[in-house]
Design a protein around this motif. Structure first.
Motif, PDB file in Angstrom:
ATOM      1  N   LYS A  20       1.002  -1.221   0.113  1.00 19.46           N
ATOM      2  CA  LYS A  20      -0.023  -0.047   0.011  1.00 19.46           C
ATOM      3  C   LYS A  20       0.975   1.516   0.160  1.00 19.46           C
ATOM      4  CE  LYS A  20      -2.387   1.217   3.770  1.00 19.46           C
ATOM      5  NZ  LYS A  20      -3.481   1.048   4.903  1.00 19.46           N
ATOM      6  N   ILE A  21       0.669   2.127  -0.880  1.00 20.31           N
ATOM      7  CA  ILE A  21       1.619   3.407  -1.062  1.00 20.31           C
ATOM      8  C   ILE A  21       0.569   4.589  -0.129  1.00 20.31           C
ATOM      9  CG2 ILE A  21       2.474   5.044  -2.759  1.00 20.31           C
ATOM     10  CD1 ILE A  21       2.690   2.782  -4.385  1.00 20.31           C
ATOM     11  N   GLU A  22       1.464   5.263   0.518  1.00 24.12           N
ATOM     12  CA  GLU A  22       1.029   6.583   1.336  1.00 24.12           C
ATOM     13  C   GLU A  22       2.195   7.558   1.230  1.00 24.12           C
ATOM     14  OE1 GLU A  22       0.143   5.362   5.292  1.00 24.12           O
ATOM     15  OE2 GLU A  22      -1.945   4.608   4.481  1.00 24.12           O
ATOM     16  N   GLN A  23       1.895   8.781   1.582  1.00 20.08           N
ATOM     17  CA  GLN A  23       2.808   9.740   1.611  1.00 20.08           C
ATOM     18  C   GLN A  23       2.794  10.367   3.076  1.00 20.08           C
ATOM     19  OE1 GLN A  23       2.518  13.045  -1.284  1.00 20.08           O
ATOM     20  NE2 GLN A  23       4.873  13.755  -0.597  1.00 20.08           N
ATOM     21  N   SER A  24       3.898  10.506   3.783  1.00 20.28           N
ATOM     22  CA  SER A  24       3.893  11.094   4.931  1.00 20.28           C
ATOM     23  C   SER A  24       3.600  12.403   4.810  1.00 20.28           C
ATOM     24  CB  SER A  24       5.224  10.792   5.834  1.00 20.28           C
ATOM     25  OG  SER A  24       5.286  11.580   7.077  1.00 20.28           O
ATOM     26  N   GLN A  25       2.765  13.100   5.875  1.00 16.10           N
ATOM     27  CA  GLN A  25       2.621  14.650   5.810  1.00 16.10           C
ATOM     28  C   GLN A  25       3.440  15.328   7.150  1.00 16.10           C
ATOM     29  OE1 GLN A  25       0.696  16.189   3.557  1.00 16.10           O
ATOM     30  NE2 GLN A  25       0.708  13.945   2.702  1.00 16.10           N
ATOM     31  N   LYS A  26       4.415  14.428   7.624  1.00 19.43           N
ATOM     32  CA  LYS A  26       5.076  14.936   8.765  1.00 19.43           C
ATOM     33  C   LYS A  26       6.454  14.806   8.636  1.00 19.43           C
ATOM     34  CE  LYS A  26       1.528  14.525  12.171  1.00 19.43           C
ATOM     35  NZ  LYS A  26       1.043  13.597  13.327  1.00 19.43           N
ATOM     36  N   MET A  27       7.047  13.544   8.219  1.00 20.71           N
ATOM     37  CA  MET A  27       8.669  13.368   8.060  1.00 20.71           C
ATOM     38  C   MET A  27       9.155  13.730   6.703  1.00 20.71           C
ATOM     39  SD  MET A  27       8.813   9.635  10.005  1.00 20.71           S
ATOM     40  CE  MET A  27       7.888   8.574   8.622  1.00 20.71           C
TER      41      MET A  27
END
Length: 487
Positions: A20-27
């Protein structure tokens, strides 16, 4: 089936998970976390300030230092063309390592290169030479004030006639023919001269050699110059023996008729070299240096046209003699090696062949008198590294792609690439002095390292992952970089 055998089978079983692909909004994470070592070196060398006065742009929305630095970062991270700077531009974590600097668009970097003139290119070259000075002091101490330098040229092919000053070379390749001067001991580039393809190997070589030897003289008492047969000419010899230069040289000799007569006189003493290390077959296709012996191949091709093959027989032997080259008006030492070859008739009309005694010769001219034949051959044979340096410069840095249509823009790009090449040499000299590796492995070990980049309180923290096993190494290298680099 026993429980033990079931466990064994389950360990050998591989199950690919569902992704599953996600993008971190913090790191903020980068795959080029190791570039902080480059950033630290640049900071210690005060490199950014040195390029601030090139005065290429009248209106400095983006300074010259930024343009040069982004091209260097692009090559360090594996970019093969100017267009790859867009990948640096979109890597926010990587930008933070370099002070969150503004990254110009690729076409802006191209425009920067196209603005170079002969004057500003010479200025860029002088700045890079100035940056080498303190490093030359270091390697002077390391090698006991002795150094070997090696000069060679290489052809760069281009397609079409849109590149300024590109022309057809002696190998019928259309493009450019730059000269490269390396420090043989370390691989560092001393200088690059960018030339049209039609220029022969030695064009401009004497002036280039003189200029760089004068730069080396304050730091080295003994300088040995290595060159192939393309530099076997009077201008090079005269330059090496000028009163203000006075360096030793070993240059591959031409095999002309006067030298052939010297090689075949009955009283010339041929002997087997001491501590023989060379292979019985000198076919360079199988040599460790991976260089190609065009003279030997030409002999094979010539024999093949006459229905004959070349076989190598007999032991390698060496000899030396003194010979006066008429055009040079100098008497010099020539060192030669030879190996007996036998011609074999390949025609189908006969099943036997007639052997005729014939030798394959290869030799060098030198003004060194205090070294044995074996020492001379050992020094010049190691010159095969020069070919590997140039190959790595082409492929490792992506300079095989000529970026602009302007001659001095391309020259400037080669000089910036020389800077990238030397920054790698200087970095390794500080953190791992004995390590000599090509760009592919250098990136694997030192640059392509995933890390989280945290900016807080004026500091940038490089945070490696939990399972990363080389943190101690990076801590050690960073500590070495923070020590006073130059004495």
């Amino acid at each position: 089936m026993s429980q033990k055998s079931t466990k064994k089978r389950s360990k050998s079983h591989i199950s690919i998970p569902t992704f599953k692909i996600e993008q971190s909004q913090k790191m903020a994470i980068t795959a080029n976390g190791g570039t902080f070592l480059l950033a630290e070196l640049i900071k210690k060398m005060e490199m950014i300030d040195k390029f601030a006065h090139l005065n290429i742009f009248m209106r400095k929305a983006i300074g010259e230092s930024v343009h040069i630095l982004i091209l260097v970062i692009n090559q360090f991270t594996g970019g093969q063309a100017i267009s790859d700077t867009k990948n640096v531009k979109t890597d926010g974590a990587l930008r933070s390592i370099f002070g969150d600097m503004h990254i110009p668009a690729p076409h802006t970097s191209g425009d920067f290169l196209e603005r170079f003139t002969e004057k500003t290119t010479d200025k860029l070259r002088d700045i890079i030479h100035q940056m080498q000075k303190k490093y030359l002091k270091k390697i002077s101490k390391r090698f006991g004030r002795k150094i070997i330098i090696s000069l060679d040229s290489s052809l760069y092919e281009v397609y079409g006639n849109c590149k300024e000053n590109s022309s057809q070379s002696y190998k019928h390749i259309f493009g450019f023919h730059p000269l490269f001067l390396h420090i043989h001991n370390t691989g560092e580039l001393l200088d690059i001269i960018f030339r049209p393809g039609a220029d022969v190997t030695s064009t401009g070589a004497a002036d280039m050699l003189k200029e760089n030897v004068l730069r080396l003289k304050p730091y080295f008492d003994e300088i040995i110059f290595l060159g192939d047969a393309g530099f076997y000419e009077k201008a090079i010899i005269d330059t090496c023996e000028k009163d203000d230069i006075k360096i030793n040289f070993i240059i591959t000799s031409e095999l002309n008729n006067p030298i052939r007569q010297k090689l075949t006189v009955p009283d010339l003493k041929w002997r087997e070299p001491k501590n023989e290390t060379e292979k019985s077959n000198p076919d360079v296709k199988s040599r460790d240096s991976h260089t190609f012996n065009y003279r030997l191949q030409a002999l094979k091709d010539s024999l093949k046209k006459r229905g004959k093959a070349l076989k190598i027989r007999g032991q390698l032997k060496v000899a030396e003699f003194t010979h006066t080259v008429a055009a040079w008006e100098k008497s010099l030492r020539f060192v030669y090696k030879r190996q007996l070859i036998i011609e074999q008739n390949l025609t189908k009309q006969t099943n036997f062949f007639e052997a005729t005694e014939e030798y394959f010769y290869h030799g060098y001219v030198t003004n060194i008198k205090d070294k044995s034949i074996e020492e001379i051959i050992s020094i010049i044979d190691s010159r095969g590294n020069q070919e590997n340096f140039i190959k790595d410069f082409k492929l490792g840095l992506g300079t095989v792609h000529i970026p602009t249509k302007h001659f001095y823009g391309n020259y400037a790009y080669f000089l910036i690439s020389m800077l990238s090449w030397n920054l790698k040499c200087w970095l390794l000299y500080i953190i791992e002095p004995e390590l000599k590796i090509h760009w592919k492995r250098f990136r694997y070990l030192f640059v392509k390292v995933g890390a989280q980049i945290i900016t807080s309180g004026g500091y940038v923290t490089i945070r490696f992952g939990k399972n990363f096993g080389r943190v101690d190494g990076f801590l050690l290298w960073f500590a070495r970089l923070r020590e006073p680099i130059y004495s």
